[in-house]
Design a protein around this motif. Sequence first.
Motif, mmCIF file in Angstrom:
data_model
loop_
_atom_site.group_PDB
_atom_site.id
_atom_site.type_symbol
_atom_site.label_atom_id
_atom_site.label_comp_id
_atom_site.label_asym_id
_atom_site.label_seq_id
_atom_site.Cartn_x
_atom_site.Cartn_y
_atom_site.Cartn_z
ATOM 1 N N THR A 1 0.975 -1.177 -0.013
ATOM 2 C CA THR A 1 -0.090 -0.158 0.276
ATOM 3 C C THR A 1 0.682 1.265 -0.006
ATOM 4 O OG1 THR A 1 -1.820 -1.028 1.018
ATOM 5 C CG2 THR A 1 -1.580 1.194 1.245
ATOM 6 N N ALA A 2 0.592 2.293 -0.673
ATOM 7 C CA ALA A 2 1.060 3.316 -0.713
ATOM 8 C C ALA A 2 0.071 4.516 -0.730
ATOM 9 C CB ALA A 2 1.964 3.681 -2.143
ATOM 10 N N LEU A 3 0.250 5.498 0.261
ATOM 11 C CA LEU A 3 -0.627 6.597 0.442
ATOM 12 C C LEU A 3 0.152 8.048 0.161
ATOM 13 C CD1 LEU A 3 -3.541 6.940 1.694
ATOM 14 C CD2 LEU A 3 -2.269 7.483 3.781
ATOM 15 N N TYR A 4 -0.820 8.722 -0.599
ATOM 16 C CA TYR A 4 -0.458 9.951 -1.297
ATOM 17 C C TYR A 4 -1.472 11.005 -0.654
ATOM 18 C CZ TYR A 4 2.607 8.114 -4.741
ATOM 19 O OH TYR A 4 3.644 7.614 -5.312
ATOM 20 N N ALA A 5 -0.762 12.264 -0.145
ATOM 21 C CA ALA A 5 -1.622 13.497 0.027
ATOM 22 C C ALA A 5 -1.635 14.341 -1.287
ATOM 23 C CB ALA A 5 -1.153 14.324 1.269
ATOM 24 N N VAL A 6 -2.652 14.641 -1.586
ATOM 25 C CA VAL A 6 -2.776 15.259 -2.962
ATOM 26 C C VAL A 6 -3.880 16.433 -2.697
ATOM 27 C CG1 VAL A 6 -3.806 15.107 -5.275
ATOM 28 C CG2 VAL A 6 -2.593 13.102 -4.074
ATOM 29 N N ARG A 7 -3.375 17.703 -3.273
ATOM 30 C CA ARG A 7 -4.253 18.829 -3.579
ATOM 31 C C ARG A 7 -4.579 18.855 -4.736
ATOM 32 N NH1 ARG A 7 -2.248 24.637 -1.219
ATOM 33 N NH2 ARG A 7 -1.404 25.119 -3.137
ATOM 34 N N THR A 8 -5.795 19.104 -4.983
ATOM 35 C CA THR A 8 -6.547 19.023 -6.261
ATOM 36 C C THR A 8 -6.567 20.586 -6.781
ATOM 37 O OG1 THR A 8 -8.809 19.006 -5.279
ATOM 38 C CG2 THR A 8 -7.655 16.951 -6.006
ATOM 39 N N LYS A 9 -6.733 20.961 -8.066
ATOM 40 C CA LYS A 9 -6.937 22.362 -8.339
ATOM 41 C C LYS A 9 -8.527 22.576 -8.091
ATOM 42 C CE LYS A 9 -3.206 22.676 -11.556
ATOM 43 N NZ LYS A 9 -2.703 22.586 -13.075
ATOM 44 N N PRO A 10 -8.580 24.062 -8.077
ATOM 45 C CA PRO A 10 -10.224 24.512 -7.683
ATOM 46 C C PRO A 10 -10.806 24.017 -8.952
ATOM 47 C CG PRO A 10 -8.454 26.141 -7.119
ATOM 48 C CD PRO A 10 -7.703 25.095 -7.778
ATOM 49 N N GLY A 11 -12.103 23.289 -8.663
ATOM 50 C CA GLY A 11 -13.147 22.917 -9.719
ATOM 51 C C GLY A 11 -12.548 21.874 -10.649
ATOM 52 N N ALA A 12 -11.270 21.123 -10.048
ATOM 53 C CA ALA A 12 -10.742 19.923 -10.701
ATOM 54 C C ALA A 12 -11.986 19.018 -10.763
ATOM 55 C CB ALA A 12 -9.900 19.456 -10.070
ATOM 56 N N ALA A 13 -11.925 18.491 -12.354
ATOM 57 C CA ALA A 13 -12.992 17.237 -12.822
ATOM 58 C C ALA A 13 -12.129 16.475 -13.719
ATOM 59 C CB ALA A 13 -13.955 17.985 -13.169
ATOM 60 N N GLY A 14 -12.464 15.159 -13.768
ATOM 61 C CA GLY A 14 -11.738 14.324 -14.643
ATOM 62 C C GLY A 14 -10.611 13.364 -14.192
ATOM 63 N N HIS A 15 -9.719 13.198 -15.095
ATOM 64 C CA HIS A 15 -8.676 12.014 -14.556
ATOM 65 C C HIS A 15 -7.648 12.810 -13.519
ATOM 66 C CE1 HIS A 15 -4.556 10.458 -15.531
ATOM 67 N NE2 HIS A 15 -5.300 9.269 -15.240
ATOM 68 N N LEU A 16 -7.141 12.100 -12.469
ATOM 69 C CA LEU A 16 -6.497 12.646 -11.667
ATOM 70 C C LEU A 16 -5.189 11.730 -11.535
ATOM 71 C CD1 LEU A 16 -7.353 13.819 -8.041
ATOM 72 C CD2 LEU A 16 -5.701 11.824 -8.264
ATOM 73 N N ALA A 17 -5.223 10.368 -11.576
ATOM 74 C CA ALA A 17 -3.988 9.757 -11.571
ATOM 75 C C ALA A 17 -3.838 8.670 -12.371
ATOM 76 C CB ALA A 17 -3.397 9.636 -10.011
ATOM 77 N N THR A 18 -2.794 8.064 -12.755
ATOM 78 C CA THR A 18 -2.696 6.567 -13.381
ATOM 79 C C THR A 18 -1.616 5.983 -12.526
ATOM 80 O OG1 THR A 18 -3.473 7.105 -15.533
ATOM 81 C CG2 THR A 18 -2.213 5.080 -15.292
ATOM 82 N N ALA A 19 -1.742 4.928 -12.117
ATOM 83 C CA ALA A 19 -0.798 4.082 -11.110
ATOM 84 C C ALA A 19 -0.433 2.791 -11.916
ATOM 85 C CB ALA A 19 -1.406 3.588 -9.822
#
Length: 559
Positions: free
Chosen positions: A417-435
């Motif tokens: 398991t890997a855990l990330y703290a992620v700050r999204t951009k205001p109003g962000a919508a759609g693809h966030l990450a690919t692992a």
Amino acid sequence: MRRNERHHGRQGRGRRHRVRGSLLAATVTAGLLLTACSGGGAGDSSRDGGGSKARSSDDFPAPAPAQPTGPAVPEGGTAQDDQKGELRETAPPPADYLSTFALDVDTASYGYARRTLADGRLPDPSTVRPEEFVNSFRQDYERPDGNGFTVSVDGARTDNEDWRLVRVGLATREAEETGERPPAALTFVIDVSGSMAEPGRLDLAKESLGAMTDNLRDDDAVAIVTFSDEAETVLPMTRLGDHRGRVHEAIDTLEPTSSTNLGAGVTTGYRTAVDGLREGATNRVVLLSDALANTGETDADAILDRIADARREHGITLFGVGVGSDYGDALMERLADKGDGHTTYVSTAEEARKVFSEKLPRNIDLTARDAKAQVAFDPETVDRFRLIGYDNRQVADEDFRDDSVDGGEIGPGHTVTALYAVRTKPGAAGHLATASVRWLDPKTRTPHEESGRLETDALDESLWNADEGLQVTATAAYFADALRSGGGSGGETYSGGDTYQEGDPYDPYSDTESRWDPLPATPSLSELAERADKLASTTGSKAVRQLADAIHQARDLRD
């Protein structure tokens, strides 16, 4: 393995470090926690979704291409600096949204922290590795049918606006019945120094080894090496069959003597393993010690350099089992790291039986070699991110597909398991990450990859209403963060001396940032204890109950 020798020139990538000072140890990175992996062959499709289910994706951003050339030179540093584990002041490229690390299933840090707290002491922050806290809890990730991994990606919203926790989970197939695995050739290197006379050390080792000997198969083989001021091969590689009594007799003779020449023990252990090498078997060295080396060679790199040929040519890996209230955590972790293996810690007979009856058999077989993970965050939706932990497991992004760069060796029945703290951009919508995870087939060394993707709408749910497994992961991460930051009682202490109060704006990329800074929406230890109590009740998990008890102990020691 060369995990700690890997190129750290871009170690700060994706975390926007603005380090001040002349030289920093390359292991000082922001720490957040990792826990999940799942497998399959290259080209297989994963499950879709924005929760714990994921599907394979070729969308941007893709994993970095391989650069199988010479060692990367860190920006602002030199190759020589990098080899020393030090970097000069540098800032990562502004468009770098990749995070790459070798897989790891160590758990010793968490086990030793629990032992220390039970003894009425707070653990030394330098012994707290968040990824080992996170990976101490079994996760219910979907598993592949064959070798390799499945990839699960999920997450939730924290109480800090715009900050999310994203969990990447990898899982291997379930462990098969004992009779279906390859035969094992195990060389036990046992510390019989004077410090091992303390109750819960050598006596625990002898009991555990005896029980394991009875549970191994007839076609397995065992060798025993002991060390104090010198090392001795007590039992050469012996096929069990009708010789279990001989193994028990060797175990019964073990008695504590004088000083701790750990270097001699490891060197003799590998020599014995090579002498007894069995083709077609899984050859392992198992080191059982308190790792309090005080005689002979005491440097992990120097010790492992002595047996480098045995590790590389014969693939003999090192499994470290730590014991004792005073424990050389850093040395054992480094030995197992460079020995391409894993570490765990035991303090009770129950834990020892579990290690030797469950964990060790799972590490006899391998489902993946040189496994590495890479998470590509989408700059259209992600402002910043920070990996929790894995300080000693960083891999240069361009080395993800360079199969000459070592990764982790993983067996069946494991989750990572890997855990990330992620700050999204205001109003962000759609693809966030690919692992993505890449590994080599343990027999053919053919490379394979599997991927999973995550969308922003999968992160809308509050953390404390999310999947229980994710809540346990977050609780373990917050607990590790509190233990190594010196906080957890309502205010967190920054390395720069400032105090972070709950509710203050959180920015882990400020000029005072270090791996000791708090995670977003950090709860007090009292609140965390309440969360853990609730999870222990709803899950009915003994392991989660033990986590809650440890948090209570830490809170009481802090008050």
